[in-house]
Design an enzyme around this catalytic site. Sequence first.
Site, mmCIF file in Angstrom:
data_model
loop_
_atom_site.group_PDB
_atom_site.id
_atom_site.type_symbol
_atom_site.label_atom_id
_atom_site.label_comp_id
_atom_site.label_asym_id
_atom_site.label_seq_id
_atom_site.Cartn_x
_atom_site.Cartn_y
_atom_site.Cartn_z
ATOM 1 N N HIS A 66 0.808 -1.221 0.000
ATOM 2 C CA HIS A 66 0.000 0.000 0.000
ATOM 3 C C HIS A 66 0.841 1.270 0.000
ATOM 4 O O HIS A 66 0.347 2.341 -0.342
ATOM 5 C CB HIS A 66 -0.977 0.006 1.181
ATOM 6 C CG HIS A 66 -0.340 0.279 2.504
ATOM 7 N ND1 HIS A 66 -0.012 -0.712 3.399
ATOM 8 C CD2 HIS A 66 0.040 1.438 3.093
ATOM 9 C CE1 HIS A 66 0.522 -0.177 4.480
ATOM 10 N NE2 HIS A 66 0.576 1.124 4.313
ATOM 11 N N ASP A 115 -0.683 -7.477 1.171
ATOM 12 C CA ASP A 115 -0.044 -6.168 1.349
ATOM 13 C C ASP A 115 1.466 -6.351 1.495
ATOM 14 O O ASP A 115 2.042 -6.142 2.567
ATOM 15 C CB ASP A 115 -0.644 -5.458 2.566
ATOM 16 C CG ASP A 115 -0.218 -4.000 2.662
ATOM 17 O OD1 ASP A 115 0.274 -3.459 1.648
ATOM 18 O OD2 ASP A 115 -0.378 -3.401 3.743
ATOM 19 N N SER A 213 4.419 1.334 8.472
ATOM 20 C CA SER A 213 4.085 0.360 7.429
ATOM 21 C C SER A 213 5.329 -0.167 6.737
ATOM 22 O O SER A 213 6.240 0.595 6.416
ATOM 23 C CB SER A 213 3.179 0.996 6.378
ATOM 24 O OG SER A 213 1.918 1.261 6.892
#
EC number: 3.4.21.-
Length: 263
Positions: A66, A115, A213
Site C-alpha cells: 500500500h 499487502d 508500514s
Amino acid sequence: MRFSSWALVSLVAGVYMSSECFHTEIIGGREVQPHSRPFMASIQYRSKHICGGVLIHPQWVLTAAHCYSWFPRGHSPTVVLGAHSLSKNEPMKQTFEIKKFIPFSRLQSGSASHDIMLIKLRTAAELNKNVQLLHLGSKNYLRDGTKCQVTGWGTTKPDLLTASDTLREVTVTIISRKRCNSQSYYNHKPVITKDMICAGDARGQKDSCKGDSGGPLICKGIFHALVSQGYKCGIAKKPGIYTLLTKKYQTWIKSKLAPSRAH
C-alpha cells in the site's frame, strides 16, 4: 504504519496518509541503540519518511504494497539505509534511487490481503556494520500470546502526523486470528486471513502506527511479518494487522530474487 476506514487522510510530504488504517509510527515504545537494526530501510519522498522497509538482499527491500499508492505518479521515492536519525547527516547513510516496484498482486480497494511488495534498488547496497540483511524466517507459525518486536520511524502518538526522527521499537503480543476476527475486535472487517496476523497490547498502549508500514515484526529473533494496517493506533481491540511471511510469499520472494543471486 496502518490506515483505517480505508481512507488516506493525513497529509505528509504532499501525500495523503490515513491516521486510522495504514500505520506510520511506534506507540509506547523506545528509541533503539543507534544503528542496532542495520536491516531497516526508510522509504522517502522528497526527503520525508513515508514507509519502512527491510533489506533482504543488497539490491532488494521488502515493504508493504500500500505504500506505493502514496507516491505521486511520475515522482520516484528514494530508499535510505544505515539511518538512525532521519534529520541528521549521518555519514553511514546510503541513499538509493528505485529501479522498480514489484507488488505481490494488485491491491483491491477495501481489501487487506497481499499487502507485500518488493523494491529493487538501482544499485546494490554496500554491506557493513550499519547496513545488513535480515533473512526471512523458515517458520511462520506464531502462537497466541507470543511477544514480538516491531521497529519503525512512525509517529509516537496517534494524533501526530509527523514521523519520529529516530528509530524506535515496541514489544507487542500476538493475538489469535479467531479473536482478531471476533465481533468485539475487527468483526471480519477486514477478514484476518491465514496470510495475516494481529499483534497489539491488552491496554492499547503499545502499537505500530502511521509511518511504520512495511517495517518488520520480529519474534524470538525471527523475521515473521510486515506492518500492514489497523484501525487508528493504540486501541486495545483494534490491534495492528501484519502481513505474515507465509510459504506462499517466501516462494514468490525467492523467485524474484533468483536472477539477482545468479549474477
